[in-house]
Design a protein around this motif. Sequence first.
Motif, PDB file in Angstrom:
ATOM      1  N   ARG A   1       0.836  -1.129   0.004  1.00 39.58           N
ATOM      2  CA  ARG A   1       0.001  -0.086   0.131  1.00 39.58           C
ATOM      3  C   ARG A   1       0.933   1.332  -0.008  1.00 39.58           C
ATOM      4  O   ARG A   1       2.037   1.160   0.420  1.00 39.58           O
ATOM      5  CB  ARG A   1      -0.810   0.040   1.007  1.00 39.58           C
ATOM      6  CG  ARG A   1      -1.791  -1.235   1.070  1.00 39.58           C
ATOM      7  CD  ARG A   1      -2.940  -1.164   2.111  1.00 39.58           C
ATOM      8  NE  ARG A   1      -3.900  -2.243   1.889  1.00 39.58           N
ATOM      9  CZ  ARG A   1      -5.124  -2.305   1.107  1.00 39.58           C
ATOM     10  NH1 ARG A   1      -5.382  -1.183   0.534  1.00 39.58           N
ATOM     11  NH2 ARG A   1      -5.796  -3.345   0.911  1.00 39.58           N
ATOM     12  N   ARG A   2       0.348   2.167  -0.331  1.00 38.23           N
ATOM     13  CA  ARG A   2       1.371   3.710  -0.623  1.00 38.23           C
ATOM     14  C   ARG A   2       1.812   3.787   0.419  1.00 38.23           C
ATOM     15  O   ARG A   2       3.281   4.568   0.353  1.00 38.23           O
ATOM     16  CB  ARG A   2       0.216   4.740  -1.445  1.00 38.23           C
ATOM     17  CG  ARG A   2      -0.464   4.452  -2.714  1.00 38.23           C
ATOM     18  CD  ARG A   2      -1.177   5.264  -3.190  1.00 38.23           C
ATOM     19  NE  ARG A   2      -0.540   6.437  -3.639  1.00 38.23           N
ATOM     20  CZ  ARG A   2      -0.998   7.554  -4.116  1.00 38.23           C
ATOM     21  NH1 ARG A   2      -2.287   7.821  -4.218  1.00 38.23           N
ATOM     22  NH2 ARG A   2      -0.311   8.518  -4.632  1.00 38.23           N
ATOM     23  N   PRO A   3       1.102   4.005   1.758  1.00 35.87           N
ATOM     24  CA  PRO A   3       2.294   4.380   2.974  1.00 35.87           C
ATOM     25  C   PRO A   3       3.187   3.758   3.323  1.00 35.87           C
ATOM     26  O   PRO A   3       4.102   4.179   3.830  1.00 35.87           O
ATOM     27  CB  PRO A   3       0.854   4.235   3.978  1.00 35.87           C
ATOM     28  CG  PRO A   3      -0.491   4.397   3.330  1.00 35.87           C
ATOM     29  CD  PRO A   3      -0.136   3.754   2.086  1.00 35.87           C
ATOM     30  N   GLN A   4       3.336   2.476   2.671  1.00 30.62           N
ATOM     31  CA  GLN A   4       4.501   1.784   2.895  1.00 30.62           C
ATOM     32  C   GLN A   4       5.901   2.081   2.178  1.00 30.62           C
ATOM     33  O   GLN A   4       6.747   1.693   2.404  1.00 30.62           O
ATOM     34  CB  GLN A   4       4.069   0.238   2.693  1.00 30.62           C
ATOM     35  CG  GLN A   4       3.067  -0.406   3.673  1.00 30.62           C
ATOM     36  CD  GLN A   4       2.800  -1.869   3.151  1.00 30.62           C
ATOM     37  OE1 GLN A   4       1.632  -2.144   2.540  1.00 30.62           O
ATOM     38  NE2 GLN A   4       3.512  -2.797   3.411  1.00 30.62           N
ATOM     39  N   VAL A   5       5.601   2.800   1.128  1.00 36.45           N
ATOM     40  CA  VAL A   5       6.787   3.077   0.303  1.00 36.45           C
ATOM     41  C   VAL A   5       7.085   4.783   0.390  1.00 36.45           C
ATOM     42  O   VAL A   5       6.317   5.595   0.607  1.00 36.45           O
ATOM     43  CB  VAL A   5       6.273   2.891  -1.180  1.00 36.45           C
ATOM     44  CG1 VAL A   5       7.509   3.203  -2.116  1.00 36.45           C
ATOM     45  CG2 VAL A   5       5.755   1.497  -1.545  1.00 36.45           C
TER      46      VAL A   5
END
Length: 364
Positions: A214-218
């Motif tokens: 998911r985007r917050p992980q990157v």
Amino acid sequence: MATLVKTPSGTWKALIRKTGWPTVAKTFRTKRDAEDWSRRTEDEMVRGVYIQRSGSERMTLEAALKRYLSDITPTKKPTTQRGETSKAKKLTEHLGKYSLAALSAETIASYRDKRLNEKGRAGTTSNNTVRLELALLSHLFTVAIQEWGLGLTFNPVLNIRKPSPGEGRNRRLSPDEERRLLAAVNKHSNPMLGWIVGIALETGMRSTEISSLRRPQVDLERRIVKLVDTKNDAQRTVPLSKRATAIFQSAMENPARPSDCSLVFFGEPGKDAKRRPYAFTKVWGLLVKKLELPDFRFHDLRHEAVSRLVEGGLSDQEVSSISGHKSMQMLKRYTHLRSEDLVAKLDNISNKKQKTLAKQKDKV
């Protein structure tokens, strides 16, 4: 003393009532068998070692596996759930009609040998496949003994020899194969396929780790990806190379992503209108077949990536922190170095040694 009663069908029913113990009964074909069982059971009660085995005698392995898949398997990861469902089918096919009490070490060893010689689409069944099937059966017995109260006294799987896991896969990409593979995935109508393959080659992340991102992980600024849900249940942070960062940059800026979807790689909405990770397994299989890449799996990209990290000079500890391998032994199964690269290193060592000797002669 036990009560013996002849039934209308001609069999003999033995009934034991003893203070401090539950009433037990069992039916036999002959009176002699009923007497022997009664005498043995009463003796165990007197010595305080009697275990009621009727539960394990009545429950077949097929029924036990259904209960296991219903109660225990849902607590595990989705990939493990799918694997256990497949393994349970094989166990049921061969041993499903046996009661748990009747499954001896000899019977299970016979199953092991039969499976190892069983031929399928890809040839004979691998050692690792049979080993994992036996591991499932063993855990089922452990759960039945500790939690189900079926009267089992031991785990018969512990008494047999397990197939060795083997040396692991040694499939590496040749330069030509890599060129053709990357060209094909980058030309695919869905750009996410090319991005996923590129990330797998650069980071060594597993397919499920990539697809569930998911985007917050990157974090592109710090050039890291934070993995929360991994195969080993251990969180880890994966550093990104410049190429991996560029690929993630393209994926994060994907104009096709709906504003309410946080998945980096997303699929079409399901019947429930929810979006799930991009399912690329079928597309990957067709592509590999079309490119005529023999015996190449998506997981081999992880193998390739980890091997390259080792070849690049990173220590085993540094590589394991990136790949998530908990043991050095498992890491070694993935790091098969190219012989030609080792030859080049040997030449470098030899050249350095010759230069050193030459300098020493000059000084003399």
